[in-house]
Write a protein that holds these residues in place. Structure first.
Motif, PDB file in Angstrom:
ATOM      1  N   PRO A   9       0.793  -1.232   0.000  1.00 53.04           N
ATOM      2  CA  PRO A   9       0.000   0.000   0.000  1.00 53.04           C
ATOM      3  C   PRO A   9       0.827   1.284   0.000  1.00 53.04           C
ATOM      4  N   TRP A  10       2.006   1.250   0.589  1.00 57.73           N
ATOM      5  CA  TRP A  10       2.830   2.465   0.658  1.00 57.73           C
ATOM      6  C   TRP A  10       3.636   2.697  -0.616  1.00 57.73           C
ATOM      7  N   THR A  11       3.520   1.788  -1.588  1.00 59.53           N
ATOM      8  CA  THR A  11       4.292   1.944  -2.828  1.00 59.53           C
ATOM      9  C   THR A  11       3.474   2.517  -3.969  1.00 59.53           C
ATOM     10  N   VAL A  12       2.186   2.726  -3.763  1.00 59.37           N
ATOM     11  CA  VAL A  12       1.317   3.250  -4.824  1.00 59.37           C
ATOM     12  C   VAL A  12       0.803   4.611  -4.384  1.00 59.37           C
ATOM     13  N   GLU A  13       1.238   5.658  -5.072  1.00 61.07           N
ATOM     14  CA  GLU A  13       0.872   7.016  -4.678  1.00 61.07           C
ATOM     15  C   GLU A  13       0.416   7.820  -5.889  1.00 61.07           C
ATOM     16  N   LYS A  56       0.232  11.489  -7.981  1.00 54.98           N
ATOM     17  CA  LYS A  56       1.317  12.390  -8.366  1.00 54.98           C
ATOM     18  C   LYS A  56       1.623  13.407  -7.271  1.00 54.98           C
ATOM     19  N   THR A  57       0.633  13.671  -6.426  1.00 52.73           N
ATOM     20  CA  THR A  57       0.843  14.622  -5.330  1.00 52.73           C
ATOM     21  C   THR A  57       1.304  13.936  -4.048  1.00 52.73           C
ATOM     22  N   GLY A  58       1.472  12.635  -4.095  1.00 48.34           N
ATOM     23  CA  GLY A  58       2.034  11.927  -2.957  1.00 48.34           C
ATOM     24  C   GLY A  58       1.066  11.233  -2.040  1.00 48.34           C
ATOM     25  N   GLY A  59      -0.232  11.349  -2.266  1.00 48.58           N
ATOM     26  CA  GLY A  59      -1.206  10.684  -1.403  1.00 48.58           C
ATOM     27  C   GLY A  59      -1.635   9.348  -1.970  1.00 48.58           C
ATOM     28  N   PHE A  60      -2.552   8.698  -1.268  1.00 47.53           N
ATOM     29  CA  PHE A  60      -3.064   7.427  -1.753  1.00 47.53           C
ATOM     30  C   PHE A  60      -4.283   7.663  -2.648  1.00 47.53           C
ATOM     31  N   TYR A  61      -4.594   6.688  -3.466  1.00 47.44           N
ATOM     32  CA  TYR A  61      -5.713   6.823  -4.394  1.00 47.44           C
ATOM     33  C   TYR A  61      -7.037   6.629  -3.672  1.00 47.44           C
ATOM     34  N   LYS A  62      -7.956   7.559  -3.908  1.00 48.70           N
ATOM     35  CA  LYS A  62      -9.290   7.490  -3.319  1.00 48.70           C
ATOM     36  C   LYS A  62     -10.348   7.147  -4.361  1.00 48.70           C
ATOM     37  N   LEU A 108      -7.092   1.181   0.711  1.00 51.78           N
ATOM     38  CA  LEU A 108      -7.966   2.068   1.476  1.00 51.78           C
ATOM     39  C   LEU A 108      -8.002   1.668   2.949  1.00 51.78           C
ATOM     40  N   VAL A 109      -8.095   0.366   3.213  1.00 47.62           N
ATOM     41  CA  VAL A 109      -8.119  -0.108   4.598  1.00 47.62           C
ATOM     42  C   VAL A 109      -6.811   0.243   5.302  1.00 47.62           C
TER      43      VAL A 109
END
Length: 471
Positions: free
Chosen positions: A134-138, A140-146, A284-285
């Motif tokens: 989960p911490w490897t997919v970000e 372009k602005t550095g957050g996680f996908y929602k 997401l979890v």
């Protein structure tokens, strides 16, 4: 401790010999390896069906380990206490395991890793449950996908390492520690008589999981984008049951999906998306653990959902006697087979949260008790998506009409006839098995008349729309 001390391999949702990075690392360490399974504080909280199915998977995996000259040691109790006891008994200097990502498992594992390291034990966690940590997919602005689609586009072309070959041997310890007998745990006790019915439909173990994947790729995947919506058709992979217990690895499925797509089987693209949808749920979890227990969108906290899981309408929903054929067919499919077609899951969830205005947590808890393919991340995201309170959710004004949906996706009526005894001239085995699987306390019979709808669909839809627009 030197490198010759034993290594404990803590088995969790990774009941397989192949495509298992953690087990491969243990085997390649050169140390004696003691595989262990703990009926711990997390698994003890599982519902009836997943706990029973997990136990069957553990039994089968123990046989697989025996086949390569090893053993599976079974213990029950809080994970840290059990691990410390085994370390004391065996002189183990290391504990390895595959990572989990739901909040309960993370809390357990964080305490275990920290405490063992304080004890001077080498505590190592491995990837293996997901394609992408989960911490490897970000973004372009550095957050996680929602939102799912951008995440799919971001990972579609990423390299995924090939699956590990099956482990064929583990160095045994000089002396094996004592093991519990899994029969003494009675992991299936809460299933009661339903176990005999559902057992006819489960496929336990790594070999059967691989056979499922092969059948799907050879016979189904080419048209998967169409057949996946038809509940009466054998048009899905049914791998959710095996993925949730780790009887098949996600990289194995990913590799097979890409090979099928490269072979010109167009439906494989949709299959690959479904694998990433599972990833999306876990990401997401991991990043927003509240999704498993509270509204992901906090603005929904004041929404006037009914939270009485014992109301007459909710009882009718649970029993598959709402008077709405798609809802009732899908709920009965769950009691007979232990799973439910994905189109059915969307319909029953939409109906409960919208037509019956009942909190999604009521449905989430019920599925956790009844599904053999229960998955903490997919279950949470699916319910919140359907209710409208989650990320990438269906808009509040999208309220599925179960009657139009069943006419669209079950034109022949085969799915309804398969599970609704009251509407069939001569009910078949699945329809009658429903009555053999459900609690006797429901006092239901195939001779009962089919119920009238507990709420008119147009009335329920309008009530939900009014509530949504007023929130």
């Amino acid at each position: 401790m030197g490198d010759s001390s034993p290594l404990l391999y803590w088995v969790r949702r990774d009941l397989r010999l192949a495509d298992n990075p953690g087990l491969t690392a243990a085997a390649e360490s050169g140390r004696p390896v003691i595989p262990i399974f703990i009926l711990d504080e997390v698994i003890e909280q599982h519902g009836a069906a997943p706990k029973w199915r997990f136990g069957l998977g553990v039994e089968h995996f123990a046989e697989g380990l025996a086949g390569i000259g090893s053993k599976l040691i079974l213990r029950r109790g809080p994970a840290l206490e059990v691990l410390r006891a085994l370390i004391s008994e065996t002189g183990a200097g290391a504990v390895h395991w595959s990572r989990a990502y739901d909040p309960q498992a993370i809390a357990r594992d964080t305490e275990v890793k920290s405490s063992l390291k304080d004890d001077g034990i080498d505590a190592v966690s491995h990837a293996g449950h997901l394609l992408f940590e989960p911490w490897t997919v970000e973004t372009k602005t550095g957050g996680f996908y929602k939102v799912f689609t951008p995440m799919w586009k971001a990972v579609r072309g990423r390299d995924v390492s090939s699956p590990n070959s099956a482990v064929t041997s583990l160095t045994p310890p000089e002396n094996w520690p004592e093991s519990d007998a899994i029969q003494d745990w009675a992991m299936g006790a809460a299933m009661r008589r339903g176990a005999d019915i559902v057992a006819k439909h489960i496929r336990v173990g790594e070999q059967k999981a691989k056979a499922r994947l092969d059948h799907f790729i050879d016979e189904i995947v080419a048209d998967y984008d169409t057949t996946r919506d038809l509940p009466a058709v054998d048009g899905t992979s049914r791998l959710s049951e095996n993925l949730t217990y780790g009887e098949i690895g996600p990289r194995t499925c990913w590799e097979a999906g890409w090979q099928a797509l490269n072979d010109g089987k167009a439906g494989a693209e949709t299959f690959l998306k479904e694998l990433v949808w599972r990833e999306f749920a876990y990401h997401l979890v991991y990043h927003t653990p509240r999704i498993t227990s509270a509204n992901w969108r906090e603005e929904w906290d004041a929404f006037p959902w009914n939270e009485d899981d014992g109301s007459d309408q909710v009882k009718a929903w649970k029993q598959g006697r709402t008077g709405v054929e798609f809802v009732d067919s899908a709920m009965r499919e769950m009691y007979v087979t232990g799973t439910m077609h994905n189109r059915g899951r969307m319909i029953v969830a939409s109906y409960l949260t919208k037509h019956l205005m009942t909190h999604w947590k009521v449905g989430l808890d019920w599925f956790e008790d009844c599904l053999t393919d229960w998955d903490p991340a997919s279950n949470a995201m699916g319910w919140q998506w359907s209710a409208g309170s989650g990320p990438d959710a269906t808009p509040y004004f999208r309220i599925f009409n179960p009657d139009t949906q069943i006419e669209k996706f079950d034109k022949s009526g085969e799915y309804r006839a398969r599970f609704l005894a009251e509407t069939a001239n001569t009910p078949g085995t699945p329809a009658l098995d429903y009555y053999a699987a459900i609690p006797e306390s429901w006092s239901l019979s195939a001779d009962d008349p089919y119920p009238e709808p507990v709420v008119a669909l147009d009335e329920g839809r309008q009530r939900a729309l009014d509530a949504y627009q007023a929130r």
